[in-house]
Design a protein around this motif. Structure first.
Motif, PDB file in Angstrom:
ATOM      1  N   VAL A  40       0.851  -1.190   0.000  1.00  0.00           N
ATOM      2  CA  VAL A  40       0.000   0.000   0.000  1.00  0.00           C
ATOM      3  C   VAL A  40       0.884   1.236   0.000  1.00  0.00           C
ATOM      4  O   VAL A  40       1.824   1.338   0.785  1.00  0.00           O
ATOM      5  N   GLN A  41       0.564   2.212  -0.857  1.00  0.00           N
ATOM      6  CA  GLN A  41       1.395   3.403  -0.983  1.00  0.00           C
ATOM      7  C   GLN A  41       0.916   4.573  -0.150  1.00  0.00           C
ATOM      8  O   GLN A  41       1.674   5.476   0.137  1.00  0.00           O
ATOM      9  N   ASP A  42      -0.342   4.579   0.202  1.00  0.00           N
ATOM     10  CA  ASP A  42      -0.875   5.718   0.949  1.00  0.00           C
ATOM     11  C   ASP A  42      -1.214   5.265   2.361  1.00  0.00           C
ATOM     12  O   ASP A  42      -2.233   4.638   2.591  1.00  0.00           O
ATOM     13  N   VAL A  43      -0.362   5.592   3.312  1.00  0.00           N
ATOM     14  CA  VAL A  43      -0.587   5.140   4.686  1.00  0.00           C
ATOM     15  C   VAL A  43      -1.616   5.987   5.406  1.00  0.00           C
ATOM     16  O   VAL A  43      -2.082   5.625   6.472  1.00  0.00           O
ATOM     17  N   TRP A  50      -4.039   2.934  -2.400  1.00  0.00           N
ATOM     18  CA  TRP A  50      -3.327   3.222  -3.638  1.00  0.00           C
ATOM     19  C   TRP A  50      -2.189   2.236  -3.843  1.00  0.00           C
ATOM     20  O   TRP A  50      -1.450   1.938  -2.911  1.00  0.00           O
ATOM     21  N   PHE A  51      -2.038   1.793  -5.106  1.00  0.00           N
ATOM     22  CA  PHE A  51      -0.986   0.855  -5.481  1.00  0.00           C
ATOM     23  C   PHE A  51      -0.387   1.289  -6.815  1.00  0.00           C
ATOM     24  O   PHE A  51      -1.082   1.849  -7.661  1.00  0.00           O
ATOM     25  N   LYS A 122      -6.351   2.502  -7.772  1.00  0.00           N
ATOM     26  CA  LYS A 122      -7.020   3.050  -6.594  1.00  0.00           C
ATOM     27  C   LYS A 122      -8.164   2.115  -6.220  1.00  0.00           C
ATOM     28  O   LYS A 122      -8.992   1.771  -7.055  1.00  0.00           O
ATOM     29  N   VAL A 123      -8.181   1.704  -4.953  1.00  0.00           N
ATOM     30  CA  VAL A 123      -9.295   0.919  -4.441  1.00  0.00           C
ATOM     31  C   VAL A 123     -10.107   1.830  -3.535  1.00  0.00           C
ATOM     32  O   VAL A 123      -9.608   2.321  -2.527  1.00  0.00           O
TER      33      VAL A 123
END
Length: 165
Positions: A40-43, A50-51, A122-123
């Motif tokens: 995961v890129q957005d903590v 986000w990936f 984006k999930v």
């Protein structure tokens, strides 16, 4: 005491931040589920995950046909698990990619943000279910399971909540 909706959302955010690596599950065109490890890129989880991915990857092809996905996290250090369901989409947004980029991603995308075919996935999370262990100690958890096996009583597995996001 029952947690409020916002407290449950905050709990999901904290658990995602602790776990970082997940299994992202998509559906193939012939109806099979496929999972792959992703970081995961957005903590700062706000309901979106986000990936980074390659635009021609099976992941991107699958979400174009079947956008519903599941993202499962396992934090073995704290004995916590999170399952997030939502809709995924490809996002080509250079500014967002720059915001999310970190140096370790070069292992998968050697040319950095200039990697040909680089895109974002984006999930948009719709719901989450989490299991938070009653104890963060493996020894205490195992003793609890052993006690339950001997007494025939269900062990204290901790907190389990379903959260609408």
């Amino acid at each position: 005491m029952t947690a409020t909706k916002q407290e449950r959302r905050d709990k999901v955010k904290d658990l995602v931040a602790d776990a970082k690596i997940c299994m992202l599950t998509t559906m193939t065109t012939d109806g099979r589920h496929v999972s792959r490890p992703m970081g995961v890129q957005d903590v700062e989880f706000d309901g979106d995950l986000w990936f980074f991915a390659y635009g021609d990857s099976s992941l991107v092809q699958q979400i174009a046909v079947h956008p519903q996905v599941n993202v499962a996290f396992s934090d073995s250090k704290h004995h916590n698990w999170i399952s997030i369901s939502g809709a995924a989409a490809r996002v080509d947004n250079r500014a967002k990619a720059e915001e999310l980029w970190s140096a370790p991603l070069k292992a998968w995308f050697p040319d950095g943000l200039e990697t040909p075919g680089l895109t974002l996935v984006k999930v948009n999370a719709e719901s989450a279910e989490y299991w938070e262990a009653a104890h963060s100690s493996t020894v205490i958890t195992l003793i609890g399971y052993a006690k339950a096996a001997i007494t025939g009583k269900t062990p204290d597995a901790g907190e389990n909540e379903t959260v609408r996001l």
